[in-house]
Design a protein around this motif. Structure first.
Motif, PDB file in Angstrom:
ATOM      1  N   LYS A 141      -6.480 -19.837   4.477  1.00  0.00           N
ATOM      2  CA  LYS A 141      -6.949 -19.464   5.806  1.00  0.00           C
ATOM      3  C   LYS A 141      -6.641 -18.006   6.134  1.00  0.00           C
ATOM      4  CE  LYS A 141      -8.815 -23.350   6.777  1.00  0.00           C
ATOM      5  NZ  LYS A 141     -10.307 -23.419   6.777  1.00  0.00           N
ATOM      6  N   THR A 142      -5.828 -17.381   5.278  1.00  0.00           N
ATOM      7  CA  THR A 142      -5.576 -15.940   5.380  1.00  0.00           C
ATOM      8  C   THR A 142      -5.621 -15.369   3.975  1.00  0.00           C
ATOM      9  OG1 THR A 142      -4.212 -16.081   7.372  1.00  0.00           O
ATOM     10  CG2 THR A 142      -3.895 -14.149   5.971  1.00  0.00           C
ATOM     11  N   ILE A 143      -6.301 -14.247   3.810  1.00  0.00           N
ATOM     12  CA  ILE A 143      -6.336 -13.560   2.522  1.00  0.00           C
ATOM     13  C   ILE A 143      -5.898 -12.119   2.728  1.00  0.00           C
ATOM     14  CG2 ILE A 143      -7.805 -12.718   0.660  1.00  0.00           C
ATOM     15  CD1 ILE A 143      -9.445 -15.257   0.899  1.00  0.00           C
ATOM     16  N   LEU A 144      -4.927 -11.711   1.933  1.00  0.00           N
ATOM     17  CA  LEU A 144      -4.432 -10.339   1.915  1.00  0.00           C
ATOM     18  C   LEU A 144      -5.044  -9.661   0.697  1.00  0.00           C
ATOM     19  CD1 LEU A 144      -0.658 -11.282   2.379  1.00  0.00           C
ATOM     20  CD2 LEU A 144      -2.384 -10.968   4.177  1.00  0.00           C
ATOM     21  N   ILE A 145      -5.605  -8.481   0.874  1.00  0.00           N
ATOM     22  CA  ILE A 145      -6.303  -7.843  -0.246  1.00  0.00           C
ATOM     23  C   ILE A 145      -6.087  -6.339  -0.275  1.00  0.00           C
ATOM     24  CG2 ILE A 145      -8.457  -7.691   1.104  1.00  0.00           C
ATOM     25  CD1 ILE A 145      -9.966  -8.078  -1.608  1.00  0.00           C
ATOM     26  N   THR A 146      -5.883  -5.807  -1.462  1.00  0.00           N
ATOM     27  CA  THR A 146      -5.898  -4.356  -1.690  1.00  0.00           C
ATOM     28  C   THR A 146      -7.248  -4.049  -2.344  1.00  0.00           C
ATOM     29  OG1 THR A 146      -4.854  -4.545  -3.868  1.00  0.00           O
ATOM     30  CG2 THR A 146      -3.401  -4.264  -1.990  1.00  0.00           C
ATOM     31  N   PRO A 147      -8.232  -3.609  -1.580  1.00  0.00           N
ATOM     32  CA  PRO A 147      -9.594  -3.490  -2.108  1.00  0.00           C
ATOM     33  C   PRO A 147      -9.715  -2.458  -3.226  1.00  0.00           C
ATOM     34  CG  PRO A 147      -9.552  -3.349   0.297  1.00  0.00           C
ATOM     35  CD  PRO A 147      -8.145  -3.214  -0.172  1.00  0.00           C
ATOM     36  N   LEU A 181      -4.252  -4.605   2.599  1.00  0.00           N
ATOM     37  CA  LEU A 181      -2.931  -4.026   2.350  1.00  0.00           C
ATOM     38  C   LEU A 181      -3.095  -2.732   1.551  1.00  0.00           C
ATOM     39  CD1 LEU A 181      -0.875  -7.168   1.195  1.00  0.00           C
ATOM     40  CD2 LEU A 181      -1.207  -6.311   3.520  1.00  0.00           C
ATOM     41  N   ASP A 182      -2.400  -1.702   1.955  1.00  0.00           N
ATOM     42  CA  ASP A 182      -2.339  -0.432   1.229  1.00  0.00           C
ATOM     43  C   ASP A 182      -3.644   0.366   1.311  1.00  0.00           C
ATOM     44  OD1 ASP A 182      -1.232   1.545  -0.621  1.00  0.00           O
ATOM     45  OD2 ASP A 182      -2.607   0.699  -2.090  1.00  0.00           O
ATOM     46  N   SER A 183      -4.784  -0.259   0.983  1.00  0.00           N
ATOM     47  CA  SER A 183      -6.060   0.449   0.930  1.00  0.00           C
ATOM     48  C   SER A 183      -7.030  -0.105   1.969  1.00  0.00           C
ATOM     49  CB  SER A 183      -6.692   0.295  -0.459  1.00  0.00           C
ATOM     50  OG  SER A 183      -5.825   0.756  -1.470  1.00  0.00           O
ATOM     51  N   PRO A 184      -7.622   0.751   2.791  1.00  0.00           N
ATOM     52  CA  PRO A 184      -8.585   0.263   3.790  1.00  0.00           C
ATOM     53  C   PRO A 184      -9.945  -0.029   3.171  1.00  0.00           C
ATOM     54  CG  PRO A 184      -8.438   2.643   3.909  1.00  0.00           C
ATOM     55  CD  PRO A 184      -7.405   2.205   2.899  1.00  0.00           C
ATOM     56  N   THR A 185     -10.713  -0.842   3.844  1.00  0.00           N
ATOM     57  CA  THR A 185     -12.114  -1.004   3.495  1.00  0.00           C
ATOM     58  C   THR A 185     -12.913   0.112   4.153  1.00  0.00           C
ATOM     59  OG1 THR A 185     -12.317  -2.518   5.365  1.00  0.00           O
ATOM     60  CG2 THR A 185     -12.029  -3.502   3.176  1.00  0.00           C
ATOM     61  N   ALA A 219      -0.593  -0.670   6.046  1.00  0.00           N
ATOM     62  CA  ALA A 219      -0.595   0.344   4.990  1.00  0.00           C
ATOM     63  C   ALA A 219       0.223   1.566   5.359  1.00  0.00           C
ATOM     64  CB  ALA A 219      -2.033   0.782   4.704  1.00  0.00           C
ATOM     65  N   THR A 220       0.539   2.322   4.328  1.00  0.00           N
ATOM     66  CA  THR A 220       1.092   3.657   4.490  1.00  0.00           C
ATOM     67  C   THR A 220       0.042   4.546   5.155  1.00  0.00           C
ATOM     68  OG1 THR A 220       2.246   3.360   2.387  1.00  0.00           O
ATOM     69  CG2 THR A 220       2.089   5.604   3.215  1.00  0.00           C
ATOM     70  N   ASP A 221       0.488   5.507   5.913  1.00  0.00           N
ATOM     71  CA  ASP A 221      -0.404   6.574   6.365  1.00  0.00           C
ATOM     72  C   ASP A 221      -0.570   7.517   5.168  1.00  0.00           C
ATOM     73  OD1 ASP A 221      -1.558   8.888   7.380  1.00  0.00           O
ATOM     74  OD2 ASP A 221      -0.550   8.718   9.314  1.00  0.00           O
ATOM     75  N   ASN A 222      -1.605   7.270   4.370  1.00  0.00           N
ATOM     76  CA  ASN A 222      -1.765   8.005   3.121  1.00  0.00           C
ATOM     77  C   ASN A 222      -2.046   9.488   3.329  1.00  0.00           C
ATOM     78  OD1 ASN A 222      -1.602   6.139   0.680  1.00  0.00           O
ATOM     79  ND2 ASN A 222      -2.892   4.959   2.077  1.00  0.00           N
ATOM     80  N   TYR A 223      -2.691   9.822   4.419  1.00  0.00           N
ATOM     81  CA  TYR A 223      -2.927  11.234   4.719  1.00  0.00           C
ATOM     82  C   TYR A 223      -1.588  11.935   4.994  1.00  0.00           C
ATOM     83  CZ  TYR A 223      -5.744  15.230   6.280  1.00  0.00           C
ATOM     84  OH  TYR A 223      -6.346  16.468   6.398  1.00  0.00           O
ATOM     85  N   LYS A 224      -0.742  11.282   5.766  1.00  0.00           N
ATOM     86  CA  LYS A 224       0.579  11.839   6.045  1.00  0.00           C
ATOM     87  C   LYS A 224       1.397  11.965   4.762  1.00  0.00           C
ATOM     88  CE  LYS A 224       4.837  10.999   8.683  1.00  0.00           C
ATOM     89  NZ  LYS A 224       5.522  10.089   9.642  1.00  0.00           N
TER      90      LYS A 224
END
Length: 332
Positions: free
Chosen positions: A84-90, A113-117, A128-133
């Motif tokens: 009923k919940t799926i966590l994914i790093t696309p 998680l980690d990577s946005p769609t 996720a981390t603020d990857n730009y920062k």
């Protein structure tokens, strides 16, 4: 009457067992790969939190970074198994969207998680981390570490079009003070100071090959940005083989345990540390809450980033490698 009573008890027990099984939240975790240390740690965090909260964790992954079909298959299998919940790093931020939409249409909460769609709001939430920062921090450090020398830069990126790769790359250039693009842009900026760009796919061997090719193109490179520490390790191997490892500053992102050891050993000057264990644990907790109350999380949750450096530089806040080892990837 006695037989009816026995049958009644059996039926009641079966009902109780069924209710008990139904009460166990089923949560899926889909990573880009199963072997990359970053995702191994993420899985560990999810497993530990699921055990703690009484949830059942299903896990799956693509065969390699970029394997969208493998992630789609994993998602379909998890839905069929009752997740009923799926966590994914696309792996592919756009190609995964139809599969996510199908899942959400069926009432499944999907958290990246980690990577946005792309677009970000294709999932219910992003942890996720603020990857730009993260990129900005290593860019600021790199500028101070070069000590006034004109930068001759090679970038070992992820692969074209990936939001995380673009955010780290462009953040690095922004932090250095060079022409760049903003955090929402998935293109890679290429100011004049960047003399070579190579796609590493976050892989050590591809990072080494990319660095070798960049050195052939311009042997005067004195600064290397890498998407992650495996790519950085590959770059270091190439530089060492060319006798240039002491003349080049390497900066990276991830802050994994092995990566921090490379910072301590002088192979990498600095890295921005992120916390995949924390991302996964928060995702599982959100999934359990959804199963119990029907309440979904939404929006972006920043899971933190810390600059780890062996040598501090003026004007840039950092922590030493002892702190980095103590915290690597969320390790307690």
């Amino acid at each position: 009457m006695k037989r009816l009573s026995t049958l009644g008890i059996a039926a009641a027990l079966a009902c109780m067992a069924s209710s008990s099984m139904a009460a166990e939240p089923v949560i899926g975790l889909i990573t880009k790969t199963e072997t990359t240390p970053f995702f191994v740690k993420m899985k560990e965090g999810a497993q530990a939190e699921a055990k703690k909260l009484g949830a059942k964790l299903l896990s799956g992954a693509g065969k390699a970074d970029g394997d969208n079909a493998g992630q789609v298959t994993a998602m379909e299998n998890m839905i069929a198994a009752g997740a009923k919940t799926i966590l994914i790093t696309p792996s592919d931020s756009k190609a995964i969207i139809p599969a996510i939409k199908k899942a959400r249409d069926k009432g499944v909460m999907v958290i990246a998680l980690d990577s946005p769609t792309d677009p970000v709001d294709a999932t219910d939430a992003l942890f996720a981390t603020d990857n730009y920062k993260a990129g900005v921090l290593i860019g600021q450090y790199a500028k101070a570490a070069l000590g006034g020398k004109a930068p001759v830069i090679a970038t070992l990126d992820l692969f074209p079009g990936h939001p995380v790769g673009a955010q780290r790359h462009n953040g690095f250039l922004q932090g250095y003070g060079l022409q760049s693009l903003d955090a929402k842009n998935n293109e890679l900026a290429k100011p004049a100071e960047v003399v070579c760009m190579a796609d590493s796919f976050g892989d050590r061997a591809k990072g080494q090959t990319g660095m070798e090719n960049c050195l052939q193109k311009n042997p005067n490179i004195n600064l290397v940005y890498t998407i992650n520490e495996p790519a950085a390790a590959g770059a270091y191997n190439a530089l060492k083989a060319a006798g240039k490892e002491k003349d080049v500053v390497i900066v990276s992102v991830d802050g994994g345990c092995d990566g921090v050891k490379d910072v301590a050993g002088g192979k990498i000057a600095a890295t921005s540390q992120q916390y995949p264990l924390k991302m996964a644990a928060m995702g599982v907790a959100a999934g359990v809450e959804y199963a119990k109350t029907g309440k979904k999380v939404s929006g972006y949750v920043d899971t933190g980033v810390t600059l780890i450096a062996a040598k501090p530089v003026a004007g840039v806040d950092s922590k030493d490698t002892k702190v980095g080892i103590d915290l690597c990837w969320g390790k307690k």
